[in-house]
Design an enzyme around this catalytic site. Sequence first.
Site, short mmCIF file in Angstrom:
data_model
loop_
_atom_site.label_atom_id
_atom_site.label_comp_id
_atom_site.label_asym_id
_atom_site.label_seq_id
_atom_site.Cartn_x
_atom_site.Cartn_y
_atom_site.Cartn_z
N SER A 702 0.84 -1.19 0.00
CA SER A 702 0.00 0.00 0.00
C SER A 702 0.88 1.25 0.00
CB SER A 702 -0.94 -0.05 1.20
OG SER A 702 -2.02 0.84 1.04
N ASP A 787 -9.83 -3.60 -5.28
CA ASP A 787 -9.18 -2.73 -4.30
C ASP A 787 -9.79 -1.33 -4.39
OD1 ASP A 787 -7.48 -1.33 -2.61
OD2 ASP A 787 -5.67 -2.29 -3.37
N HIS A 822 -8.07 -4.82 -1.16
CA HIS A 822 -6.80 -4.28 -0.69
C HIS A 822 -6.01 -5.27 0.15
CE1 HIS A 822 -4.18 -0.87 -0.20
NE2 HIS A 822 -4.23 -0.91 1.11
#
Length: 850
Positions: A702, A787, A822
Site C-alpha cells: 500500500s 481494491d 486491498h
Amino acid sequence: MCPVQGERSPSGRAQRDANSAPKTFTKHMTDDSKIERVAYSLKGSGKEHRGESGGAGRGTSVGSAGGVGMQAPVATREPVEHVIHGDRRVDHYAWLKNRKGPRVKEYLEAENVYADAMMKSTEGFQEKLYQEMLGRIQQTDLSVPYRLRGYLYYTRTEEGKQYAVYCRRKEEAARGERRGAREEEATEARFGDRADIARSSAVPLRREETAGREEADARGEEEVLLDLNELAVGHTFMGLGIFEVSEDNQLLAYATDPTGYRQYRLEVKDLRTGGLLPLRVERVTSAAWAADNRTLFYVTEDEVTKRSNQLWRHVLGDQRPVPSDQKGGIKPPLQEEQGTERPALENDPGHKNRAAEGGPYESRTDELLYEERDERFRMDVEKSRSGAYLFLVVNSHTTSEVRYLRADRPEGMFQLVEEREDEHEYYLDHHPGSAGDPAGGVFFIRTNSGGRTYRLTTASVEDPARSRWHEVVPNRPKVMLAGMEAFRTHLLLFEREDGLPYLRVVDLTREAPTALAASTQIEFSEPAYNAMMGTNPEFDAGFVRFQYESFITPRSVYDYDVRTGGRILRKQQPVLGDYDPTEYVSERLHVTAKDGTQIPLSVVRRRDTLRDGNAPMLLYGYGSYGFSMPVSFSSNRLSLLDRGMVYAIAHVRGGGELGKPWHDAGRMRQKMNTFTDFIASTEHLIAKRYTSSERLVIEGGSAGGLLMGAVTNMRPELFHVVVSHVPFVDVLNTMLDPSLPLTVGEYEEWGNPQIEEDYFYMKGYCPYTNLTRKAYPRMLVKTALNDSQVMYWEPAKYVAKLRTLKTDGNALLLKTNMGAGHGGASGRYDYLREIAFDYAFLLGELGIGE
C-alpha cells in the site's frame, strides 16, 4: 487506499489515531478470527513478516531467462497529456483506468497468465511452502473467550474451512447459576410487563418461539452468531466489518463485504430465532445500539469517494413518519452549524432501507441526523465503554471533533463537545464517577492541545467545553499517549516511548498526588516486541486483558490483575511442529539518518545464521499515516528464517513509532525522509554484514508500496528483489483526481497537488512519474481488481511503463487477484497460497531451493 474508512494503511482498518491499539468489541472479534494474521494485517503486515534460515540447494530463478520462452505482455500506449503549473506530463497508460472496458481485463489476465507461466517451475516449491506453513497452524482452534453481559464470546475455526465462526454461550449456565429471573425483572421494570414488551418489540415473539433458545442458554450450549463460511458461499471474498450486540443480548447488527471493495452491507439478526430482520443498508462503516435495544445509529459512506459522511437513526418496528420541515425534506435534529449540518432539501426522499429479499422495508424512512460536508473529514459512531453515551467522532488526518448523546435518550440530539480547530485532535471516553446517574460523572479526554504527543484531561458531562478541561496526565514530549480506555476502577493507557509500545494502568481508587503516581507500567523484557490492548468490553472488570508478541514469542493473551499486579497467560498461539524460540535471536538497532536522526530497526534471525555478509535478508518498510509497524510473530516467517534469511523492519519516519512528531517528520513536504531513512537502514545493515545488496529483498504494501517504488528509483543497485503489494505508485495522477476514494482527505498526508509547491514536491518522489531507462531489481508486484484503497490500475500502469524502460533481463511480474480487494484473499487457506507464491518468488530469485 485504506481501511474501511481511512488511509493506504497496511492494517486494512481505519484508525483515528494510527498509534493506538484497536479497542472495540467488534474489532477484537474480527482480529481473533484471523489465524496467522497479525493484529494489523494485510499484505504489508501479515505477509510482511517473513525471514528465514537454513536451507541448501539452489532454487530456480523466474527471471526472463528462467527457461520459459514466453513473451511478457505489452500494454498499448495511448498518450494522454496533463499540464498543470506549467508542467507537462504524458501518461501512456491512462486507459487502464477503464475498468469496464474488456481490454483492461484482458490485459490483467494476460499478466496473470505470464506470471503463472514464469512461476511454473516453482509450483512444487510453492506446494512445499504451503504445506510447511499449514503444518504449523492449529487449524481447529478457539480464541480466548471474553465476557459481555452474561455471555462468553469467542471465535473458532475448523480444519478445512476458510473462515471463522462467531459464537457465544451463557456464562452463568457454565457456573451453574441463573440470572434469568433478575434479567426479566429488570427488563419489565424498564419497558413494562411481557405483553407490553411484545407490543413494542421490533419483532414480537411468542413464548414458544424463544423457548428453544432459552433452554439452550440454560444448558450452556454454544450459540452460533455468524458463520462466515456460510455467508461466503457463492463469493470469492468475505469480510466482516461491524459486529454489535444489543444490550439485551437479543439482536446482532453486523456488516459484510462480499467483494473486497470494503463496501459493507448492514443487517440485523434476531438472536432469539436466528432470523434476519427486514433491514438492509448498503455502504455502512460503523454502527452502535442505543440503550433501548430498538434504536440503531449507523454511518454510511459516499458511494463514489467512500468517505463516511452521514449519520442515520433507525428505530426497529417504528411506523412513525420522519420529522420533516414544511418542504417535505428531512429536518436535521442537530443544531445548525455552517458547513456541517445537512440542509433541508426539497422533496428529499430520505434514506430507505431494503428488506432482505431486496424490496423496500415498509417501516419508517430512516432519519438523517448529520452530514459532514467538508471532504477532508470522515466520521464514525461508537458507544462509550461505560455504555452510557454514544459518540459521533468526526475527524480528518489532523483535526477532530466529538459529539455525544446519552444512550438512554436515543431520540435526543447529539451535543458538541468542542468545535473543530485546525491541528487539534481530541477523543473521549466516559466514567460515571460516584454519580447516582450512570450517565453522570466525567468525560476523559485525550487531547493534543498541550503537545503533539497528547495529554489526558477530564471534564464534567454537564459542561465539557474545552475551557472546563482539567489536566490529569500532562503532556510528555518523549511519550506518545496513543490510546486510553476507562474502567470502573482504573484507566488503561497505551503509550509509545523510544519506538516501543507500553501499557500503563492507573488505579482510580488509590490516593496519590497525581495520576501517574497512582499508575503502574506493565513491564516487558524483550528488546523488540508488540504489546496492545486486548478485548476489554466490560466496564466493571477488575483486570485488563492485553496481547503480547515478538518476533520469537507467539501471540499471547494475558489478563493483568489490577489489584495484585499479577498476570495470567490465557493462551499462546500454538505453533505445531518443532518450533523452539531459543534457536532464534531478536535485536533492536538504531541507524543514523543523513540528518542525524536515530532510526529504529527490529531484526530477527536464527542463532546459527552468521553475520558475514552472505545471509539473505528481507527488509520491510511502511512509514505513513503515523502507523506503527508492529514487531509481530508469524509462524509463516519461519519458512524463511529456517532457510537462512534474516528478517528486519525499518521503523522509518512517517510512521508512528515515536509518536506524532515521527509522523510529522515523514509526511507532506517532509516525505523524502521516509525514503532516505529506508536507504540509510539498508546501508547500515549491509555495513554491519547482516546481508549484502546481492542478497537483499525489500517488501512493502500500500503506502509501503510507494516506499518500494521510491527507493527503487533512487537506489536500484541496493536491492536484489522487490516485492510490492497493492502499491500506491501513481501518486500525482491519483491525488489530482478528487473523485477517487479518499483523495481529498489525504491532502493532509501527501499534500494537495493543486498547490504548486506541493505538486513539485510530490513529483520529485512519485514512483510512476520517475521511472527512467536503467536497470531495476527483480520485482513481484501484486494488486487486486476490487481494491478501493489503491486502485488496481496504479500497479498495472507502473508495470506496463516499467517494461518499456528497464534495461535488464530481471523478472518483472504483475499478479492480480481478480476476486479480492486491498488485503488480498480473505480465506485463510487462500491467504497461505498467496504467501507461498511470494516466498517461492523471492527465494527462487535468491537461489534458495526447497
